[in-house]
Design an enzyme around this catalytic site. Structure first.
Site, PDB file in Angstrom:
ATOM      1  CB  SER A  71      -0.938  -0.006   1.207  1.00 60.92           C
ATOM      2  OG  SER A  71      -0.220  -0.241   2.388  1.00 60.92           O
ATOM      3  CD  GLU A 120       0.525   7.550   5.360  1.00 60.91           C
ATOM      4  OE1 GLU A 120       0.426   6.428   5.904  1.00 60.91           O
ATOM      5  OE2 GLU A 120       0.952   8.553   5.957  1.00 60.91           O
ATOM      6  N   GLY A 180      -4.385  10.721  16.557  1.00 61.99           N
ATOM      7  CA  GLY A 180      -3.892  11.995  16.042  1.00 61.99           C
ATOM      8  C   GLY A 180      -3.209  12.783  17.135  1.00 61.99           C
ATOM      9  CG  ASP A 181       0.212  13.658  17.543  1.00 61.89           C
ATOM     10  OD1 ASP A 181       0.116  13.097  18.642  1.00 61.89           O
ATOM     11  OD2 ASP A 181       0.871  13.199  16.589  1.00 61.89           O
ATOM     12  CG  PHE A 184       9.275  13.689   8.872  1.00 64.36           C
ATOM     13  CD1 PHE A 184       8.806  14.996   8.916  1.00 64.36           C
ATOM     14  CD2 PHE A 184       8.838  12.863   7.831  1.00 64.36           C
ATOM     15  CE1 PHE A 184       7.953  15.471   7.948  1.00 64.36           C
ATOM     16  CE2 PHE A 184       7.980  13.334   6.857  1.00 64.36           C
ATOM     17  CZ  PHE A 184       7.542  14.639   6.920  1.00 64.36           C
ATOM     18  CG  HIS A 194       1.465   1.820   4.631  1.00 68.40           C
ATOM     19  ND1 HIS A 194       0.269   1.930   3.960  1.00 68.40           N
ATOM     20  CD2 HIS A 194       1.688   3.055   5.175  1.00 68.40           C
ATOM     21  CE1 HIS A 194      -0.226   3.156   4.106  1.00 68.40           C
ATOM     22  NE2 HIS A 194       0.618   3.854   4.832  1.00 68.40           N
TER      23      HIS A 194
HETATM   24  P1  FAD Z   1      -3.169   5.764  20.454  1.00 68.71           P
HETATM   25  O1  FAD Z   1      -3.251   4.359  20.035  1.00 68.71           O
HETATM   26  O2  FAD Z   1      -4.322   6.352  21.181  1.00 68.71           O
HETATM   27  O3  FAD Z   1      -1.847   5.918  21.339  1.00 68.71           O
HETATM   28  C1  FAD Z   1      -1.378   7.207  21.734  1.00 68.71           C
HETATM   29  C2  FAD Z   1      -0.647   7.126  23.083  1.00 68.71           C
HETATM   30  O4  FAD Z   1      -1.580   6.850  24.133  1.00 68.71           O
HETATM   31  C3  FAD Z   1       0.417   6.042  23.167  1.00 68.71           C
HETATM   32  O5  FAD Z   1       1.474   6.551  23.916  1.00 68.71           O
HETATM   33  C4  FAD Z   1      -0.284   4.894  23.899  1.00 68.71           C
HETATM   34  O6  FAD Z   1       0.644   4.128  24.658  1.00 68.71           O
HETATM   35  C5  FAD Z   1      -1.270   5.626  24.797  1.00 68.71           C
HETATM   36  N1  FAD Z   1      -2.553   4.934  24.925  1.00 68.71           N
HETATM   37  C6  FAD Z   1      -3.216   4.242  23.952  1.00 68.71           C
HETATM   38  N2  FAD Z   1      -4.397   3.800  24.419  1.00 68.71           N
HETATM   39  C7  FAD Z   1      -4.495   4.213  25.700  1.00 68.71           C
HETATM   40  C8  FAD Z   1      -5.489   4.055  26.715  1.00 68.71           C
HETATM   41  N3  FAD Z   1      -6.628   3.389  26.459  1.00 68.71           N
HETATM   42  N4  FAD Z   1      -5.270   4.623  27.923  1.00 68.71           N
HETATM   43  C9  FAD Z   1      -4.117   5.311  28.176  1.00 68.71           C
HETATM   44  N5  FAD Z   1      -3.132   5.461  27.258  1.00 68.71           N
HETATM   45  C10 FAD Z   1      -3.325   4.932  26.036  1.00 68.71           C
HETATM   46  N6  FAD Z   1      -1.559  11.569  12.586  1.00 68.71           N
HETATM   47  C11 FAD Z   1      -2.428  12.439  12.024  1.00 68.71           C
HETATM   48  O7  FAD Z   1      -2.731  13.492  12.607  1.00 68.71           O
HETATM   49  N7  FAD Z   1      -3.015  12.178  10.810  1.00 68.71           N
HETATM   50  C12 FAD Z   1      -2.748  11.033  10.121  1.00 68.71           C
HETATM   51  O8  FAD Z   1      -3.281  10.836   9.026  1.00 68.71           O
HETATM   52  C13 FAD Z   1      -1.834  10.086  10.699  1.00 68.71           C
HETATM   53  N8  FAD Z   1      -1.565   8.916  10.080  1.00 68.71           N
HETATM   54  C14 FAD Z   1      -0.750   7.989  10.691  1.00 68.71           C
HETATM   55  C15 FAD Z   1      -0.565   6.732  10.095  1.00 68.71           C
HETATM   56  C16 FAD Z   1       0.248   5.768  10.691  1.00 68.71           C
HETATM   57  C17 FAD Z   1       0.409   4.421  10.025  1.00 68.71           C
HETATM   58  C18 FAD Z   1       0.917   6.074  11.913  1.00 68.71           C
HETATM   59  C19 FAD Z   1       1.826   5.048  12.553  1.00 68.71           C
HETATM   60  C20 FAD Z   1       0.726   7.304  12.511  1.00 68.71           C
HETATM   61  C21 FAD Z   1      -0.109   8.269  11.934  1.00 68.71           C
HETATM   62  N9  FAD Z   1      -0.363   9.511  12.533  1.00 68.71           N
HETATM   63  C22 FAD Z   1      -1.247  10.413  11.955  1.00 68.71           C
HETATM   64  C23 FAD Z   1       0.303   9.875  13.792  1.00 68.71           C
HETATM   65  C24 FAD Z   1      -0.536   9.511  15.017  1.00 68.71           C
HETATM   66  O9  FAD Z   1      -1.753  10.217  14.985  1.00 68.71           O
HETATM   67  C25 FAD Z   1       0.273   9.890  16.259  1.00 68.71           C
HETATM   68  O10 FAD Z   1       1.376   9.038  16.386  1.00 68.71           O
HETATM   69  C26 FAD Z   1      -0.506   9.974  17.541  1.00 68.71           C
HETATM   70  O11 FAD Z   1       0.344  10.574  18.533  1.00 68.71           O
HETATM   71  C27 FAD Z   1      -0.972   8.635  18.113  1.00 68.71           C
HETATM   72  O12 FAD Z   1      -2.001   8.101  17.420  1.00 68.71           O
HETATM   73  P2  FAD Z   1      -2.465   6.579  17.734  1.00 68.71           P
HETATM   74  O13 FAD Z   1      -3.634   6.333  16.892  1.00 68.71           O
HETATM   75  O14 FAD Z   1      -1.315   5.686  17.627  1.00 68.71           O
HETATM   76  O15 FAD Z   1      -2.879   6.764  19.271  1.00 68.71           O
END
Ligand code: FAD
Length: 275
Positions: A4, A6, A97-98, A205, A255
């Site tokens: 895939s 991106e 997301g962040d 990055f 990917h």
């Molecule tokens: P989570 O899975 O929620 O994890 C975030 C943090 O919280 C981690 O430190 C984890 O240990 C902790 N955590 C998780 N679940 C819990 C819980 N239930 N209770 C307490 N702590 C918890 N960002 C964008 O803005 N747009 C994008 O399009 C985008 N695409 C991405 C694609 C990929 C393949 C990757 C790997 C990252 C992408 N990101 C994107 C970045 C991502 O949004 C950031 O890394 C963000 O900080 C974490 O997202 P996550 O979904 O991994 O979060």
């Protein structure tokens, strides 16, 4: 094996035209299983994601929008899901997301597992859901083990597969897979691959997202200075070797973070015999 690619939503009309040409080249040469399109938390490129995904879907390409939930209400996420379902989109990359700096509101979702739960509750099995994985540990996590546990929880919420943050160290990926499997994860975890084309951008990055550039790669890149051709040649070689090792040792696909560029990804794919 699933390959895939991106993209990010272009910000200018020229960027849109360029991306169409890039897609055409990928369609002809690599035929990826799907294209994913990033989504900016906080509004920057959110409508752009819908626009480009609609265009790709209309062109018969398998498009998977990223959907981040930080700073969002249930209502707004529901609206996006309905829009994507009505378009006929079947795959989503679900993320926390962040928050952009200066924007302090977390909204109704705190973590990606809550978004996965919500998508399943609202739309059943309509979407194939990918989530993010961090073989070198998410930069905000309390510890590597808590990060792994939360990842497992996210997979058990109903994700179909995961895509990793990029890395240049295969051992981190295979150890992560082994540990996730031991904790009951059976879904594929696809390695995210970052081509090396620009050392300053890559170093910036990597610091932000917590991906490690091994010393030997960083020093070599720095030694090339502004010699773009040498950076590209070295980068292509290193990333080809990384992908080769990943596939030989059983990774279920690749990917590519294309940054909307086709040349380097296609060169790597060609080296791997995927073109
Ligand atoms: P989570 O899975 O929620 O994890 C975030 C943090 O919280 C981690 O430190 C984890 O240990 C902790 N955590 C998780 N679940 C819990 C819980 N239930 N209770 C307490 N702590 C918890 N960002 C964008 O803005 N747009 C994008 O399009 C985008 N695409 C991405 C694609 C990929 C393949 C990757 C790997 C990252 C992408 N990101 C994107 C970045 C991502 O949004 C950031 O890394 C963000 O900080 C974490 O997202 P996550 O979904 O991994 O979060």
């Amino acid at each position: 094996m699933e390959i895939s690619v991106e993209f990010f939503p272009p910000k200018t009309p020229e960027g849109e035209i360029k991306l169409r040409l890039v897609r055409e080249r990928f369609n002809q040469k690599l035929k990826p299983s799907f294209y994913s399109v990033t989504f900016g938390a906080g509004g920057s490129t959110q409508s752009g994601t819908l626009q480009i995904v609609s265009e790709m879907h209309a062109a018969g390409e398998m498009a998977a929008p990223h959907l981040s939930c930080v700073g969002s209400s249930r209502e707004s996420v529901r609206d996006m899901l309905i829009q994507y379902r009505n378009l006929g989109i079947r795959r989503i990359v679900a993320l926390r997301g962040d928050l952009p700096s200066g924007m302090g509101q977390y909204g109704e979702f705190l973590h990606a597992n809550e978004l996965v739960d919500f998508i399943r509750a609202e739309t059943g099995d309509w979407f194939h859901i990918d989530v993010a994985a961090y073989p070198e540990t998410h930069p905000q996590s309390k510890s590597p083990l808590s990060d792994l546990d939360f990842f497992v929880q996210k997979m058990k919420s109903g994700a179909n597969s995961a895509i990793t943050q990029y890395f240049f160290n295969c051992d981190a990926y295979f150890r992560f897979i082994e540990e996730a499997n031991d904790l009951g994860v059976v879904q594929p975890i696809i390695p995210g691959i970052m081509p090396i084309t620009n050392s300053t951008q890559l170093i910036r990055f990597s610091e932000a997202c917590g991906a490690e550039i091994p010393r030997w790669i960083r020093l070599r890149l720095q030694s090339y200075g502004d010699d773009v051709a040498s950076i590209r040649a070295f980068g292509e070689d290193v990333v080809t070797d990384l992908c080769d090792q990943l596939l030989s040792d059983g990774a279920p696909g690749l990917h590519f973070y294309s940054l909307n560029q086709a040349d380097t990804v296609l060169a790597i794919a060609e080296n791997l015999g995927l073109v």
